[in-house]
Write a protein that holds these residues in place. Structure first.
Motif, PDB file in Angstrom:
ATOM      1  N   ILE A   1       0.846  -1.216   0.000  1.00  0.00           N
ATOM      2  CA  ILE A   1       0.000   0.000   0.000  1.00  0.00           C
ATOM      3  C   ILE A   1       0.866   1.245   0.000  1.00  0.00           C
ATOM      4  O   ILE A   1       0.638   2.203  -0.771  1.00  0.00           O
ATOM      5  CB  ILE A   1      -0.946  -0.002   1.220  1.00  0.00           C
ATOM      6  CG1 ILE A   1      -1.985  -1.114   1.080  1.00  0.00           C
ATOM      7  CG2 ILE A   1      -1.635   1.358   1.378  1.00  0.00           C
ATOM      8  CD1 ILE A   1      -2.916  -1.247   2.268  1.00  0.00           C
ATOM      9  N   LEU A   2       1.876   1.253   0.845  1.00  0.00           N
ATOM     10  CA  LEU A   2       2.764   2.403   0.921  1.00  0.00           C
ATOM     11  C   LEU A   2       3.493   2.620  -0.405  1.00  0.00           C
ATOM     12  O   LEU A   2       3.658   3.758  -0.868  1.00  0.00           O
ATOM     13  CB  LEU A   2       3.775   2.229   2.060  1.00  0.00           C
ATOM     14  CG  LEU A   2       3.190   2.085   3.471  1.00  0.00           C
ATOM     15  CD1 LEU A   2       4.306   1.825   4.492  1.00  0.00           C
ATOM     16  CD2 LEU A   2       2.417   3.336   3.863  1.00  0.00           C
ATOM     17  N   GLU A   3       3.919   1.539  -1.043  1.00  0.00           N
ATOM     18  CA  GLU A   3       4.630   1.622  -2.317  1.00  0.00           C
ATOM     19  C   GLU A   3       3.732   2.207  -3.401  1.00  0.00           C
ATOM     20  O   GLU A   3       4.153   3.022  -4.219  1.00  0.00           O
ATOM     21  CB  GLU A   3       5.094   0.228  -2.728  1.00  0.00           C
ATOM     22  CG  GLU A   3       6.082   0.206  -3.907  1.00  0.00           C
ATOM     23  CD  GLU A   3       7.418   0.829  -3.546  1.00  0.00           C
ATOM     24  OE1 GLU A   3       7.953   1.578  -4.385  1.00  0.00           O
ATOM     25  OE2 GLU A   3       7.902   0.583  -2.427  1.00  0.00           O
ATOM     26  N   SER A   4       2.459   1.788  -3.394  1.00  0.00           N
ATOM     27  CA  SER A   4       1.532   2.307  -4.409  1.00  0.00           C
ATOM     28  C   SER A   4       1.290   3.791  -4.227  1.00  0.00           C
ATOM     29  O   SER A   4       1.105   4.523  -5.208  1.00  0.00           O
ATOM     30  CB  SER A   4       0.184   1.554  -4.315  1.00  0.00           C
ATOM     31  OG  SER A   4      -0.485   1.864  -3.113  1.00  0.00           O
ATOM     32  N   LEU A   5       1.348   4.275  -3.004  1.00  0.00           N
ATOM     33  CA  LEU A   5       1.170   5.703  -2.747  1.00  0.00           C
ATOM     34  C   LEU A   5       2.396   6.483  -3.199  1.00  0.00           C
ATOM     35  O   LEU A   5       2.289   7.606  -3.702  1.00  0.00           O
ATOM     36  CB  LEU A   5       0.928   5.948  -1.258  1.00  0.00           C
ATOM     37  CG  LEU A   5      -0.390   5.366  -0.712  1.00  0.00           C
ATOM     38  CD1 LEU A   5      -0.441   5.480   0.791  1.00  0.00           C
ATOM     39  CD2 LEU A   5      -1.592   6.072  -1.345  1.00  0.00           C
TER      40      LEU A   5
END
Length: 330
Positions: free
Chosen positions: A322-326
């Motif tokens: 999730i953090l990477e996609s942000l």
């Protein structure tokens, strides 16, 4: 063979049983001497009828031949001795057959109610006998049900902390049809939520109450657990409760997320990498988005982002995704 007028008809009883002489060759139930007497034979015959491996349909067919007086005598015999009654209801077949006798008439229910209340905790915390209590709470009339509710309130925490009692308590809560007693039980669970959340059986009662989506109970549980959310999140059953609080409603979600935001960064990182805590952190990210609390979502992202590489190599891999996609969107 002569019997007293206040006992179940021997001829009816013996004719109903699948044994030539009306009595099983098996060992009589606990508490009865090995030497034969009419009373002992009658109890042994009744015990066989209630607990034998004959199908339930056979039992239903047998009792359908009995009139009101005979059923009353049968119930009187079954409930005349607490140990004898316990020996029957703690038997798998015995429990099912006693359940079939509940709700037939108010007179029968009065006898069974008294028998259940005499050994309430033992019956309601037994693997098989507990279903007798559950059934009684459905079919008993108001006065008897009230007496049962009083015992439930008195023993609720003991039941919640018992392997089988917690299952019975959850069923009773689900079917509770008296608003006053239902709220009393729910309040008791909520008030003791911390103790129950740390218990191997008690946590299932807290989880169950949260799934009822009763706003008052959800808020009360959240208040009881405030200040303990992080500690509980590190534990298997505690993490289940935190996840349910996160998805129950916005107010309970905020309680959990605020504690996540208030804990030290390295502790939040360890929680995110934890076998159980990772699910809580992930659920917090998902629910803050679903409930449109983007202020909390972005504060949580900001606090987690420095640890993305550590989360990646752990149980927190989905959090890292999730953090990477942000990061890619920015």
């Amino acid at each position: 063979m002569a019997v007293n007028d206040d006992t179940f008809s021997m001829s009816t009883m013996f004719d109903a049983l699948p044994y030539p002489n009306g009595v099983s060759g098996s060992i009589p139930p606990p508490g009865f001497p090995p030497h034969a007497s009419s009373a002992t034979n009658l109890h042994a015959a009744m015990f066989s009828l209630m607990t034998s491996c004959e199908g339930l349909s056979y039992f239903k067919e047998t009792i359908s031949t009995l009139d009101k007086t005979e059923l009353q005598r049968m119930a009187s015999l079954l409930t005349s001795d607490s140990d004898y009654f316990m020996a029957i209801v703690t038997n798998k077949n015995g429990s099912k057959r006693v359940q079939k006798l509940l709700g037939i008439s108010d007179d029968l229910d009065a006898l069974f109610c008294a028998a259940i209340l005499r050994r309430f905790l033992h019956i309601t915390s037994d693997k098989y006998a507990s279903y007798v209590t559950i059934r009684a709470m459905i079919v008993f009339e108001e006065e008897k049900k009230k007496a049962m509710y009083e015992h439930i309130l008195h023993h609720a925490l003991d039941l919640a902390c018992d392997q089988h009692g917690c299952i019975a308590l959850n069923d009773i809560i689900t079917d509770a049809d008296d608003p006053y007693y239902r709220n009393q039980i729910l309040d008791l669970v909520a008030y003791n939520a911390l103790r129950l959340s740390n218990h191997a059986s008690g946590n299932f009662v807290v989880q169950h109450v949260l799934t009822l989506f009763d706003s008052r109970s959800i808020r009360n549980i959240a208040v009881s657990l405030r200040g303990h959310c992080i500690d509980l999140s590190f534990k298997k059953y505690g993490s289940y409760i935190m996840e349910k609080l996160l998805k129950a409603e916005e107010s309970s979600m905020v309680v959990v997320v605020v504690e996540l935001l208030q804990c030290e960064g390295d502790r939040l990182m360890r929680l995110g990498r934890n076998e159980f805590g990772s699910f809580v952190v992930l659920k917090a990210l998902i629910m803050t988005t679903k409930m449109s609390r983007m202020d909390l979502f972005w504060r949580l992202v900001e606090k987690l982002m420095p640890f993305i590489h550590l989360l990646r190599r752990s149980h927190g891999n989905n959090i890292a995704n999730i953090l990477e996609s942000l990061k890619l969107r920015c």
